[in-house]
Motif scaffolding. Structure first.
Motif, short mmCIF file in Angstrom:
data_model
loop_
_atom_site.label_atom_id
_atom_site.label_comp_id
_atom_site.label_asym_id
_atom_site.label_seq_id
_atom_site.Cartn_x
_atom_site.Cartn_y
_atom_site.Cartn_z
N LEU A 51 42.58 38.92 -5.31
CA LEU A 51 43.75 38.73 -4.43
C LEU A 51 44.71 39.92 -4.51
CD1 LEU A 51 44.43 34.92 -4.96
CD2 LEU A 51 43.57 36.02 -2.88
N ALA A 52 44.69 40.63 -5.62
CA ALA A 52 45.52 41.84 -5.73
C ALA A 52 45.02 42.91 -4.76
CB ALA A 52 45.51 42.37 -7.16
N LEU A 53 43.73 42.87 -4.48
CA LEU A 53 43.15 43.82 -3.52
C LEU A 53 43.24 43.29 -2.10
CD1 LEU A 53 39.81 44.86 -5.27
CD2 LEU A 53 41.78 46.33 -4.81
N HIS A 54 43.02 41.99 -1.93
CA HIS A 54 42.98 41.38 -0.60
C HIS A 54 43.81 40.10 -0.61
CE1 HIS A 54 41.80 39.99 3.24
NE2 HIS A 54 40.76 40.79 3.36
N PRO A 55 45.03 40.15 -0.05
CA PRO A 55 45.93 38.98 -0.14
C PRO A 55 45.36 37.71 0.47
CG PRO A 55 46.83 40.66 1.35
CD PRO A 55 45.65 41.27 0.67
N PHE A 56 44.37 37.83 1.36
CA PHE A 56 43.81 36.64 1.99
C PHE A 56 42.47 36.24 1.36
CE2 PHE A 56 46.40 38.91 5.18
CZ PHE A 56 47.42 37.99 5.27
N GLN A 58 39.51 37.70 1.05
CA GLN A 58 38.29 37.89 1.84
C GLN A 58 37.61 39.21 1.45
OE1 GLN A 58 40.01 37.63 5.79
NE2 GLN A 58 40.05 35.40 5.75
#
Lengths: 217, 217
Positions: A51-56, A58
């Motif tokens: 989630l730190a890389l991709h807030p959603f 995915q």
């Protein structure tokens, strides 16, 4: 420094090339940029590290040194902006190619993506047929406009661009679950033209190899 | 040369600022670029002259000299790229701002736009309640991710950018027909922060004046 992208450990499409890492792989192959892939499980995608890389939560993501990006469209644009071959040099032609990138993702993809979800999730609902007809009507309006604009050209605006790359991936999702594209012979040929590009073929083989290895493992 | 954009002669939202020309007006105001507006009727939008500008027969379009663009995201990007104030100069920060542009339009907007359509077009369908619950669940997943990422920052990544501009317009569509945003106090404040910008206010007043004039006419 080789960029690192993320992809599904086990793709829901079983290696058909419909997951969104395919767009990024294809773009990287078009510009001959080697890359590494980190596979993530559905469980890992919901963890803080991802989630730190991709807030959603995915895929795909893209890391290169200190830079971390998400959203397939933005990653393809970043690759296109920093390498020759996916965006024209002429400023006006470049702006038009970017227009096709947004058109693919914001106008053509939404009803096609919805249709693929409805096909899986709402098949047993009483409204299934009506929902499908309504989505097909939305999709046909987009295909009508796209087909009229493409005409008998090879690509949407001059040479192959990141706009074509994204549009072909969007149309491939439709082709996977409907024969609607057969009613638009120029669009069907356009998609085949995309699939025939050596860079597409290499990217497709690489994402298929992930699924094949996972199945054998 | 002043650019010319197109907007609805009579906006279906009655001047609430939800039509997609609002994004372009706002971007032009942020960079202090004067522009002209050509109003088009729904009938005109389906005619060859407009389809030559916009293959999907929608608004807005953007013309400047020989250049003709469509897709609000692409037009905002074009404005941001050619003027200071909407994209950071640092290359990595710029790439992240572009990521938020695509995230707004390709990840956050689709279920919010669907919800606004369902609210109007499917209210009498037997599946209405279930469809709405399903869309609300999709929207909440996006808002959860967005809210966690925004935290207590003013904007999504440092200074206000074209990514924030698009994201605020997407959330405003949700705010117009749902109180879901109230469950995310930082997102609600983020939207208010966007609406408070002088450039937003000028753009809003201008699109409202079109509706007011049309109603008086």
């Amino acid at each position: 420094m080789k960029p690192i992208i993320t992809a599904f450990e086990r793709s829901p499409d079983r290696g058909k090339g419909l997951a969104r890492d395919m767009r990024v792989r294809w773009a990287l192959e078009e510009v001959s940029q080697p890359y590494d892939v980190r596979l993530v499980s559905f469980e890992e995608m919901k963890q803080p590290a991802h989630l730190a890389l991709h807030p959603f939560g995915q895929i795909p993501t893209y890391e290169q040194g200190d830079l971390a990006l998400f959203e397939s469209g933005a990653i393809v644009f970043h690759i296109a902006e920093h390498n020759a071959g996916l965006l024209p040099r002429d400023p006006d032609a470049r702006a038009r190619a970017v227009t096709w990138m947004f058109a693919a993702l914001n106008t053509v993809e939404p009803p096609i993506f919805d249709r693929s979800l409805v096909n899986i999730l709402e098949r047993d609902e009483p409204w299934y047929e009506q929902r499908l007809r309504s989505l097909d009507s939305s999709i046909r309006k987009r295909l009508d406009g796209l087909s009229a604009r493409l005409g008998d050209a090879d690509w949407l605006d001059g040479a192959f661009s990141a706009g074509d790359l994204l549009m072909v991936t969007v149309l491939l999702r439709l082709k996977a679950s409907s024969d609607m594209l057969d009613d638009y012979s120029n669009l069907a040929a356009y998609v085949v033209r995309g699939e025939a590009r050596p860079a597409y073929k290499r990217a497709f083989a690489d994402q298929l190899a992930v699924f094949t290895a996972a199945s054998a493992g």
